[in-house]
Design an enzyme around this catalytic site. Structure first.
Site, PDB file in Angstrom:
ATOM      1  N   LYS A   1       0.849  -1.199   0.000  1.00 40.24           N
ATOM      2  CA  LYS A   1       0.000   0.000   0.000  1.00 40.24           C
ATOM      3  C   LYS A   1       0.886   1.251   0.000  1.00 40.24           C
ATOM      4  O   LYS A   1       2.104   1.159   0.191  1.00 40.24           O
ATOM      5  CB  LYS A   1      -0.898  -0.026   1.240  1.00 40.24           C
ATOM      6  CG  LYS A   1      -0.131   0.071   2.545  1.00 40.24           C
ATOM      7  CD  LYS A   1      -1.009  -0.304   3.748  1.00 40.24           C
ATOM      8  CE  LYS A   1      -0.204  -0.239   5.025  1.00 40.24           C
ATOM      9  NZ  LYS A   1      -0.883  -0.873   6.156  1.00 40.24           N
TER      10      LYS A   1
ATOM     11  N   TYR B   1      17.398  28.892   8.786  1.00 40.65           N
ATOM     12  CA  TYR B   1      16.190  29.571   9.270  1.00 40.65           C
ATOM     13  C   TYR B   1      16.076  29.487  10.781  1.00 40.65           C
ATOM     14  O   TYR B   1      16.364  28.446  11.378  1.00 40.65           O
ATOM     15  CB  TYR B   1      14.941  28.928   8.663  1.00 40.65           C
ATOM     16  CG  TYR B   1      14.720  29.271   7.214  1.00 40.65           C
ATOM     17  CD1 TYR B   1      14.514  30.587   6.808  1.00 40.65           C
ATOM     18  CD2 TYR B   1      14.699  28.273   6.252  1.00 40.65           C
ATOM     19  CE1 TYR B   1      14.290  30.899   5.470  1.00 40.65           C
ATOM     20  CE2 TYR B   1      14.474  28.556   4.915  1.00 40.65           C
ATOM     21  CZ  TYR B   1      14.274  29.883   4.533  1.00 40.65           C
ATOM     22  OH  TYR B   1      14.064  30.158   3.213  1.00 40.65           O
TER      23      TYR B   1
HETATM   24  C1  LIG Z   1      -0.049  -1.869   6.779  1.00 39.39           C
HETATM   25  C2  LIG Z   1      -0.600  -3.145   7.225  1.00 39.39           C
HETATM   26  C3  LIG Z   1       0.238  -4.272   7.422  1.00 39.39           C
HETATM   27  C4  LIG Z   1       1.737  -4.194   7.354  1.00 39.39           C
HETATM   28  O1  LIG Z   1       2.236  -3.631   8.557  1.00 39.39           O
HETATM   29  P1  LIG Z   1       3.812  -3.455   8.839  1.00 39.39           P
HETATM   30  O2  LIG Z   1       3.867  -2.929  10.215  1.00 39.39           O
HETATM   31  O3  LIG Z   1       4.297  -2.446   7.845  1.00 39.39           O
HETATM   32  O4  LIG Z   1       4.424  -4.771   8.658  1.00 39.39           O
HETATM   33  C5  LIG Z   1      -0.375  -5.488   7.696  1.00 39.39           C
HETATM   34  N1  LIG Z   1      -1.712  -5.583   7.821  1.00 39.39           N
HETATM   35  C6  LIG Z   1      -2.543  -4.522   7.664  1.00 39.39           C
HETATM   36  C7  LIG Z   1      -4.008  -4.692   7.820  1.00 39.39           C
HETATM   37  C8  LIG Z   1      -2.008  -3.270   7.386  1.00 39.39           C
HETATM   38  O5  LIG Z   1      -2.829  -2.224   7.257  1.00 39.39           O
END
Ligand SMILES: *Cc1c(COP(=O)(O)O)cnc(C)c1O
Length: 367
Positions: free
Chosen positions: A48, A267
């Site tokens: 994702k 800054y």
């Molecule tokens: C993002 C996500 C993962 C992966 O999690 P990590 O901590 O990056 O390994 C697994 N399951 C679900 C439902 C997620 O939303």
């Protein structure tokens, strides 16, 4: 490999901007680590958010030996199909309209059901073909998911629904990154309690649970961050887990100068030089995805040495301390990557590597 611009790494004269590339083989190596840690489970690689900023299609290609992929949104799944990916795909947020559901069904994409509206949408839906459904149970995180009491009703309804092919059961941890947190085992116990009457395949473990809670692996594990070479644990470096950095974030050194004692840098004049200080100007800033909240002394890597950040990060540049460092204009500065873990930069910026990787990917426009 996705590069930020067409300038080749060797072409120092033309290299003016920060760039991001993917270290070859690192994703496949980290996937192998997942398999070593969860040898009896299938692997659903989580890609994702544009594969945590690494580029959806390039990451998918390099993770080809995963059993399936998960994305958050329907659009990401369709982009994968358009890009030629024919693996099993799961949309973690599920559908929010019948049109989306029909499109996903047409492309053989599976959906999560985590609320009543999504069950209603499936019931009686006319689809190009039946879809696999992953029923998400809230076992204690209280983000998305149906309550344990609702499981049997939802499960029966899904099994009876002609629009549904197979039903899977899943849940998600709130605190798996904290080894020993009491909620972890409570969530596992709850998941076992409400799912063990069914023959459905089950999935619970994210990266942290893959590495520390082997009794949560069940049939399918869902690694994200560890695939990208970052540690899910604040107190355990990725290298100790055998993980390799995937994203290589680099920029050229643009200038070297001396700032006199008593003067300040950048800054807000946040950093004040106690002594005459040899300062380097680096062509990376928050527009490139480097965190503006990085504190003074956040390390960057240059010619085998760590140089501390001095002063606030600007939009397209930042300053570093070159005291005692052998450096020349045009040298390669590593913001994070093989030579310097992104987790260290995240800790110095009061955030997590997940956020830094996603932002750098957006800034670099990796696709
Ligand atoms: C993002 C996500 C993962 C992966 O999690 P990590 O901590 O990056 O390994 C697994 N399951 C679900 C439902 C997620 O939303």
């Amino acid at each position: 490999m996705a590069l930020k611009d067409s300038v080749k790494p060797g072409n120092r004269a033309g290299w003016r901007r920060a760039r991001i590339s993917l270290n070859p083989g690192a994703l496949a190596h980290n996937l192998e680590k997942v398999r070593e840690n969860a040898p009896h489970s299938q692997v659903m690689a989580v890609i994702k958010a544009n594969a945590y900023g690494h580029g959806l299609l390039s990451a998918a290609a390099q993770l080809d030996s995963a059993d399936m992929f998960a994305v958050a949104m329907p659009g990401e799944a369709l982009a994968l199909r358009q890009g030629g990916c024919d693996k099993p795909l799961l949309v973690l947020h599920g559908c929010s309209s019948l049109t989306e559901l029909q499109q996903l069904s047409e492309h053989g994409v599976s959906v999560v059901v985590h609320q009543q509206a999504q069950l209603d949408m499936l019931q009686g839906a006319e689809l190009p073909g039946p879809v696999d459904v992953w029923l998400k149970v809230d076992t204690g995180m209280h983000r998305a998911g149906i309550s344990p009491q609702q499981v049997s009703g939802f499960y029966k309804a899904l099994k009876a629904e002609p629009a549904v092919a197979s039903v899977f059961l899943m849940s998600h941890f709130a605190n798996a990154d904290e080894v020993g947190n009491a909620l972890n085992n409570k969530q596992i116990e709850m998941f076992v309690k409400v799912t063990s009457n069914y023959s459905a395949r089950r999935s619970m473990a994210n990266s942290a649970a893959i590495l520390s809670l082997s009794h949560s692996h069940f049939d399918i594990v869902r690694p994200g961050i560890m695939l990208y070479g970052s540690s899910p644990f604040a107190d355990c470096p990725a290298a100790e887990l055998g993980l390799e950095a995937v994203m290589q974030f680099e920029a050229p050194l643009l200038e070297i100068k001396t700032v006199p004692a008593g003067e300040s840098i950048g800054y807000g004049s946040r950093y004040r030089c106690e002594v005459d200080t040899r300062v380097g100007l680096v062509a990376a800033g928050y527009a490139d995805g480097y965190p503006r909240h990085a504190g003074d002394r956040t390390p960057v890597w240059l010619n085998g040495q760590r140089c501390p950040l001095l002063g606030r990060v600007s939009m397209d540049s930042l300053c570093i301390d070159l005291t005692g460092v052998d450096a020349a204009v045009g040298d390669r500065v590593v913001l994070w990557g093989r030579e310097l873990p992104v987790d260290e930069v995240a800790q110095m910026s009061e955030t997590i590597a997940y956020e830094l990787l996603c932002h750098a990917g957006v800034a670099a426009d990796i696709l």
